[in-house]
Design a protein around this motif. Sequence first.
Motif, PDB file in Angstrom:
ATOM      1  N   ALA A 237       0.837  -1.198   0.000  1.00 29.60           N
ATOM      2  CA  ALA A 237       0.000   0.000   0.000  1.00 29.60           C
ATOM      3  C   ALA A 237       0.873   1.250   0.000  1.00 29.60           C
ATOM      4  N   ASP A 238       0.552   2.200  -0.868  1.00 29.63           N
ATOM      5  CA  ASP A 238       1.252   3.487  -0.946  1.00 29.63           C
ATOM      6  C   ASP A 238       2.738   3.318  -1.209  1.00 29.63           C
ATOM      7  N   THR A 239       3.101   2.317  -1.990  1.00 30.02           N
ATOM      8  CA  THR A 239       4.508   2.109  -2.345  1.00 30.02           C
ATOM      9  C   THR A 239       4.649   1.997  -3.859  1.00 30.02           C
ATOM     10  N   LEU A 240       5.871   2.123  -4.317  1.00 27.94           N
ATOM     11  CA  LEU A 240       6.229   1.771  -5.689  1.00 27.94           C
ATOM     12  C   LEU A 240       6.935   0.425  -5.615  1.00 27.94           C
ATOM     13  N   PRO A 241       6.256  -0.673  -5.950  1.00 23.08           N
ATOM     14  CA  PRO A 241       6.894  -1.988  -5.847  1.00 23.08           C
ATOM     15  C   PRO A 241       8.012  -2.156  -6.886  1.00 23.08           C
ATOM     16  N   LEU A 242       9.177  -2.525  -6.400  1.00 22.77           N
ATOM     17  CA  LEU A 242      10.290  -2.911  -7.263  1.00 22.77           C
ATOM     18  C   LEU A 242      10.397  -4.422  -7.160  1.00 22.77           C
ATOM     19  N   ILE A 243       9.927  -5.126  -8.184  1.00 26.86           N
ATOM     20  CA  ILE A 243       9.830  -6.586  -8.150  1.00 26.86           C
ATOM     21  C   ILE A 243      11.115  -7.170  -8.711  1.00 26.86           C
ATOM     22  N   TRP A 244      11.933  -7.719  -7.823  1.00 30.90           N
ATOM     23  CA  TRP A 244      13.215  -8.296  -8.211  1.00 30.90           C
ATOM     24  C   TRP A 244      13.080  -9.812  -8.204  1.00 30.90           C
ATOM     25  N   THR A 245      13.388 -10.432  -9.317  1.00 29.84           N
ATOM     26  CA  THR A 245      13.195 -11.875  -9.453  1.00 29.84           C
ATOM     27  C   THR A 245      14.521 -12.592  -9.630  1.00 29.84           C
ATOM     28  N   ALA A 311       9.621   3.493  -2.522  1.00 30.32           N
ATOM     29  CA  ALA A 311       9.939   2.185  -3.096  1.00 30.32           C
ATOM     30  C   ALA A 311       9.875   1.098  -2.031  1.00 30.32           C
ATOM     31  N   ARG A 312       9.431  -0.066  -2.444  1.00 31.81           N
ATOM     32  CA  ARG A 312       9.505  -1.266  -1.607  1.00 31.81           C
ATOM     33  C   ARG A 312       9.928  -2.418  -2.500  1.00 31.81           C
ATOM     34  N   VAL A 313      10.919  -3.149  -2.083  1.00 34.21           N
ATOM     35  CA  VAL A 313      11.434  -4.265  -2.874  1.00 34.21           C
ATOM     36  C   VAL A 313      10.608  -5.515  -2.604  1.00 34.21           C
ATOM     37  N   VAL A 314      10.196  -6.183  -3.681  1.00 27.85           N
ATOM     38  CA  VAL A 314       9.534  -7.488  -3.582  1.00 27.85           C
ATOM     39  C   VAL A 314      10.481  -8.495  -4.214  1.00 27.85           C
ATOM     40  N   LEU A 315      11.026  -9.372  -3.409  1.00 33.31           N
ATOM     41  CA  LEU A 315      12.003 -10.356  -3.876  1.00 33.31           C
ATOM     42  C   LEU A 315      11.296 -11.682  -4.138  1.00 33.31           C
ATOM     43  N   LEU A 316      11.230 -12.071  -5.409  1.00 34.23           N
ATOM     44  CA  LEU A 316      10.613 -13.342  -5.813  1.00 34.23           C
ATOM     45  C   LEU A 316      11.703 -14.304  -6.234  1.00 34.23           C
ATOM     46  N   ARG A 317      11.774 -15.451  -5.592  1.00 39.06           N
ATOM     47  CA  ARG A 317      12.755 -16.468  -5.943  1.00 39.06           C
ATOM     48  C   ARG A 317      12.028 -17.778  -6.201  1.00 39.06           C
ATOM     49  N   ASP A 318      12.505 -18.555  -7.176  1.00 41.54           N
ATOM     50  CA  ASP A 318      11.833 -19.818  -7.490  1.00 41.54           C
ATOM     51  C   ASP A 318      12.461 -21.015  -6.788  1.00 41.54           C
ATOM     52  N   ARG A 319      13.305 -20.739  -5.823  1.00 40.28           N
ATOM     53  CA  ARG A 319      13.878 -21.816  -5.013  1.00 40.28           C
ATOM     54  C   ARG A 319      14.229 -21.256  -3.632  1.00 40.28           C
ATOM     55  N   PRO A 320      14.190 -22.088  -2.598  1.00 42.82           N
ATOM     56  CA  PRO A 320      14.540 -21.626  -1.255  1.00 42.82           C
ATOM     57  C   PRO A 320      16.005 -21.210  -1.157  1.00 42.82           C
ATOM     58  N   VAL A 321      16.301 -20.404  -0.151  1.00 37.87           N
ATOM     59  CA  VAL A 321      17.675 -19.933   0.056  1.00 37.87           C
ATOM     60  C   VAL A 321      18.625 -21.094   0.267  1.00 37.87           C
ATOM     61  N   ASP A 322      18.161 -22.141   0.982  1.00 34.14           N
ATOM     62  CA  ASP A 322      19.037 -23.259   1.304  1.00 34.14           C
ATOM     63  C   ASP A 322      19.153 -24.266   0.162  1.00 34.14           C
ATOM     64  N   ALA A 323      18.625 -23.932  -1.025  1.00 36.67           N
ATOM     65  CA  ALA A 323      18.692 -24.858  -2.157  1.00 36.67           C
ATOM     66  C   ALA A 323      20.064 -24.880  -2.803  1.00 36.67           C
ATOM     67  N   GLY A 324      20.921 -23.951  -2.456  1.00 40.27           N
ATOM     68  CA  GLY A 324      22.269 -23.909  -3.018  1.00 40.27           C
ATOM     69  C   GLY A 324      22.304 -23.164  -4.335  1.00 40.27           C
ATOM     70  N   GLY A 325      23.500 -23.086  -4.918  1.00 41.37           N
ATOM     71  CA  GLY A 325      23.664 -22.385  -6.187  1.00 41.37           C
ATOM     72  C   GLY A 325      23.964 -20.920  -5.980  1.00 41.37           C
ATOM     73  N   LEU A 326      24.349 -20.263  -7.061  1.00 36.75           N
ATOM     74  CA  LEU A 326      24.657 -18.840  -6.997  1.00 36.75           C
ATOM     75  C   LEU A 326      23.382 -18.039  -6.764  1.00 36.75           C
ATOM     76  N   THR A 327      23.462 -17.013  -5.946  1.00 39.52           N
ATOM     77  CA  THR A 327      22.301 -16.167  -5.678  1.00 39.52           C
ATOM     78  C   THR A 327      22.745 -14.740  -5.406  1.00 39.52           C
ATOM     79  N   ALA A 328      21.955 -13.806  -5.917  1.00 42.30           N
ATOM     80  CA  ALA A 328      22.196 -12.385  -5.670  1.00 42.30           C
ATOM     81  C   ALA A 328      21.287 -11.849  -4.573  1.00 42.30           C
ATOM     82  N   ALA A 329      20.555 -12.740  -3.913  1.00 44.10           N
ATOM     83  CA  ALA A 329      19.625 -12.292  -2.872  1.00 44.10           C
ATOM     84  C   ALA A 329      20.317 -11.534  -1.748  1.00 44.10           C
ATOM     85  N   PRO A 330      21.466 -12.012  -1.225  1.00 50.03           N
ATOM     86  CA  PRO A 330      22.136 -11.237  -0.163  1.00 50.03           C
ATOM     87  C   PRO A 330      22.521  -9.825  -0.608  1.00 50.03           C
TER      88      PRO A 330
END
Length: 378
Positions: A237-245, A311-330
């Motif tokens: 509500a009352d934000t500009l969503p920045l949807i990062w996938t 702005a509010r960041v919405v972080l959408l990931r298609d795998r859990p953090v503990d799934a391994g692999g490279l990630t830019a989430a941090p």
Amino acid sequence: MLDESLLDAPEALARADRRGLLRGAAEAGARVRTAARYAAEAGIGTLNPEGRPRSVLVAGAGTAAIGVADLISGLAGASAPVTRLHPTGVAPAAGALRWALPGWAGSVDLLLIVTTDGTEPGLSLLAEQAYRRGVTVVAVAPRRGPLTESVGGSHGLVVPMATAPHEMYEEPQPASTGALWALFTPILALLDRVGLITAPADALEKTAERLDHIAERCGPAIATYSNPAKTLAAELADTLPLIWTEGAIAAPVGRRFAAVLAELAGRPALAAELPEALPVHGGLLAGDFAAGADPEDFFRDRVEDPQALHARVVLLRDRPVDAGGLTAAPAARELALGHDTAISELEPEAGNELETLAELLAITDFAAAYLALASNPT
């Protein structure tokens, strides 16, 4: 302004939901089952393709058709290039739009036509053009309409679009959850048959079950504090969503979320894929949309004037953090929090690709519906 009290008032939500947004989201699992049955009855399961198509072309108008093309591309990956044919015309009306095949399209290519309307002359002309060029044509469209008659004769295969009984006398909602799955499910069955993706009947049933599960978690009767869709709507509500996938499956979901927020809720949103989203949207976190920014005068009337968007960041990931692999989430969290920008995060439960896709789509579609209803209850 968002009326948060409306979110926890199921009867008031039902009265405000004149477009049937929540009902459509809740019926998504049933829509998948019906669409899968229609695909089987149309003969998709008995097709004997002579190898994979060289490329997949997708034509159609509206948010659902655009979403189908994007989702197919994410699922197909490197199996075959997926190209959406963009319409041209003087207006977005069905009768004004025209499509054209690329010059290289021929007998080794597959044309998918997906529409919630079925009256577009341009799509019928495209099917005829494809037939003359030897392109295989498969359409998903309303059962009765000029397109179904044109393609269903000798030009290709038509799968009737799955509709709910209450939609027989209603104008279709191209951005609705039901429209998306009604068009998308037969295409999944077809692409499984031609070997581009893996979507057998049992996988489609698991997808429907996941949609049913999310509908239970996100339904109007579930309180905001335990309802991920209502929580996300309140946070936006009352934000500009920045949807990062992050991930091939999450990317098209993020783009659809931005499109549905605009079409259904009238809310601007920007979607981008990690890690490129960080430099692309980084300036928004430090400019007028930053959490601490207030471009208005200190003495302005803060009751009468609308609140500035932050702005509010919405972080959408298609795998859990503990799934391994490279990630830019941090790095994404560090950038957002370094600018005092709040973050909403969505990660799916364990499951196959289609279940992951279904969960992310369902939660974001429910969230867009709640935001639309609570922002414009009258």
